[in-house]
Enzyme design. Structure first.
Site, PDB file in Angstrom:
ATOM      1  N   SER A 108       0.826  -1.198   0.000  1.00  0.00           N
ATOM      2  CA  SER A 108       0.000   0.000   0.000  1.00  0.00           C
ATOM      3  C   SER A 108       0.873   1.267   0.000  1.00  0.00           C
ATOM      4  O   SER A 108       1.592   1.496  -0.966  1.00  0.00           O
ATOM      5  CB  SER A 108      -0.958  -0.078   1.201  1.00  0.00           C
ATOM      6  OG  SER A 108      -1.961   0.885   1.113  1.00  0.00           O
TER       7      SER A 108
ATOM      8  N   ASP B 221     -10.554  -4.319  -4.160  1.00  0.00           N
ATOM      9  CA  ASP B 221      -9.889  -3.282  -3.357  1.00  0.00           C
ATOM     10  C   ASP B 221     -10.652  -1.964  -3.515  1.00  0.00           C
ATOM     11  O   ASP B 221     -10.783  -1.454  -4.627  1.00  0.00           O
ATOM     12  CB  ASP B 221      -8.435  -3.131  -3.850  1.00  0.00           C
ATOM     13  CG  ASP B 221      -7.575  -2.295  -2.920  1.00  0.00           C
ATOM     14  OD1 ASP B 221      -8.132  -1.474  -2.161  1.00  0.00           O
ATOM     15  OD2 ASP B 221      -6.347  -2.462  -2.963  1.00  0.00           O
TER      16      ASP B 221
ATOM     17  N   HIS C  95      -8.201  -4.951  -0.147  1.00  0.00           N
ATOM     18  CA  HIS C  95      -6.944  -4.237   0.092  1.00  0.00           C
ATOM     19  C   HIS C  95      -5.948  -5.075   0.913  1.00  0.00           C
ATOM     20  O   HIS C  95      -4.744  -4.940   0.747  1.00  0.00           O
ATOM     21  CB  HIS C  95      -7.240  -2.908   0.804  1.00  0.00           C
ATOM     22  CG  HIS C  95      -6.086  -1.964   0.759  1.00  0.00           C
ATOM     23  ND1 HIS C  95      -5.596  -1.440  -0.416  1.00  0.00           N
ATOM     24  CD2 HIS C  95      -5.304  -1.459   1.751  1.00  0.00           C
ATOM     25  CE1 HIS C  95      -4.571  -0.652  -0.150  1.00  0.00           C
ATOM     26  NE2 HIS C  95      -4.368  -0.649   1.155  1.00  0.00           N
TER      27      HIS C  95
HETATM   28  C1  MLT Z   1      -1.298   5.984   0.000  1.00  0.00           C
HETATM   29  O1  MLT Z   1      -1.610   6.946   0.642  1.00  0.00           O
HETATM   30  O2  MLT Z   1      -0.137   5.671  -0.269  1.00  0.00           O
HETATM   31  C2  MLT Z   1      -2.402   5.118  -0.485  1.00  0.00           C
HETATM   32  O3  MLT Z   1      -3.611   5.791  -0.373  1.00  0.00           O
HETATM   33  C3  MLT Z   1      -2.439   3.829   0.232  1.00  0.00           C
HETATM   34  C4  MLT Z   1      -2.394   3.982   1.732  1.00  0.00           C
HETATM   35  O4  MLT Z   1      -3.198   4.660   2.317  1.00  0.00           O
HETATM   36  O5  MLT Z   1      -1.527   3.399   2.348  1.00  0.00           O
END
Ligand code: MLT
Length: 207
Positions: free
Chosen positions: A110, A160, A191
């Site tokens: 992520s 996701d 996710h």
């Molecule tokens: C980010 O902010 O990198 C993406 O939205 C994924 C997350 O929240 O980790």
């Protein structure tokens, strides 16, 4: 006086020496820390060394690797700066711990996958390969890097709700257009990571 996490160039991190030439650079998701992905590293390659920094940005107390303005909307200036800082940290850790930057494989989830993708686009010299779980396009580079010889495995979740599938597809295409060898696999889940994400990444890494 800045806290250790805020000191320029320094990251709170875990280092574990390995039994092979490979080093896994673990990059956690929002709200994680340097310990989160250590068990994942053992599943991906139990012989690899592990370098696992903690993201220095705090979002309501949750560590991240760069700032965002809203869900999925990134502060690109901050992202650029922190990508270079992280790449410099990897290079200085290589000198300190004696590992080869040409054998570093990022494994990010992520937010961690997004900064790993930014490193591929801005500082590819510190990565040989990258495993990107639930990644999206982090930024559009001003000049296209030459990723010939780099290999990237992306794992996306069909359901996701945080990372739109088209965005992961756009990232896969962008990296491929830069010359990387790219494999994108789809998981039926959302996710969160499932066992099949990890086993597919492991098969890709050790083949
Ligand atoms: C980010 O902010 O990198 C993406 O939205 C994924 C997350 O929240 O980790």
């Amino acid at each position: 006086m800045p806290k250790a996490e805020d000191s320029p160039g320094r990251f709170v991190h875990v280092w574990k020496a390995g039994r092979s030439e490979r080093t896994l650079l673990l990059l956690h998701g929002t709200g994680g820390d340097e310990n989160d992905l250590v068990p994942l590293a053992r599943m991906l390659d139990p012989d690899a060394a592990v370098l696992s920094p903690r993201g220095k940005v705090l979002e309501h107390g949750a560590p991240r690797f760069f700032r965002r303005l809203a869900m999925g909307v990134f502060d690109v200036e901050d992202l650029r700066r922190r990508t270079h800082e992280l790449a410099d940290f990897v290079a200085s850790a290589a000198a300190e711990y004696g590992f080869d930057v040409r054998r570093v494989v990022a494994a990010g989830f992520s937010n961690g996958a997004n900064i790993a993708a930014a490193m591929l686009l801005l500082r590819p010299e510190v990565l040989e390969k990258a495993i990107l779980f639930r990644a999206m396009v982090p930024l559009e580079p001003e000049t296209r890097p030459d990723l010939t010889g780099r290999a990237v495995f992306l794992s996306a979740g069909r359901t996701d709700t945080m990372i739109p599938g088209e965005d992961t597809e756009r990232l896969a295409k962008m990296l491929g257009d830069c010359g990387a060898s790219v494999e994108l696999q789809w998981s039926p889940g959302g996710h969160g990571l499932a066992a099949e994400d990890i086993s597919a990444a492991r098969s890709w890494l050790i083949r």
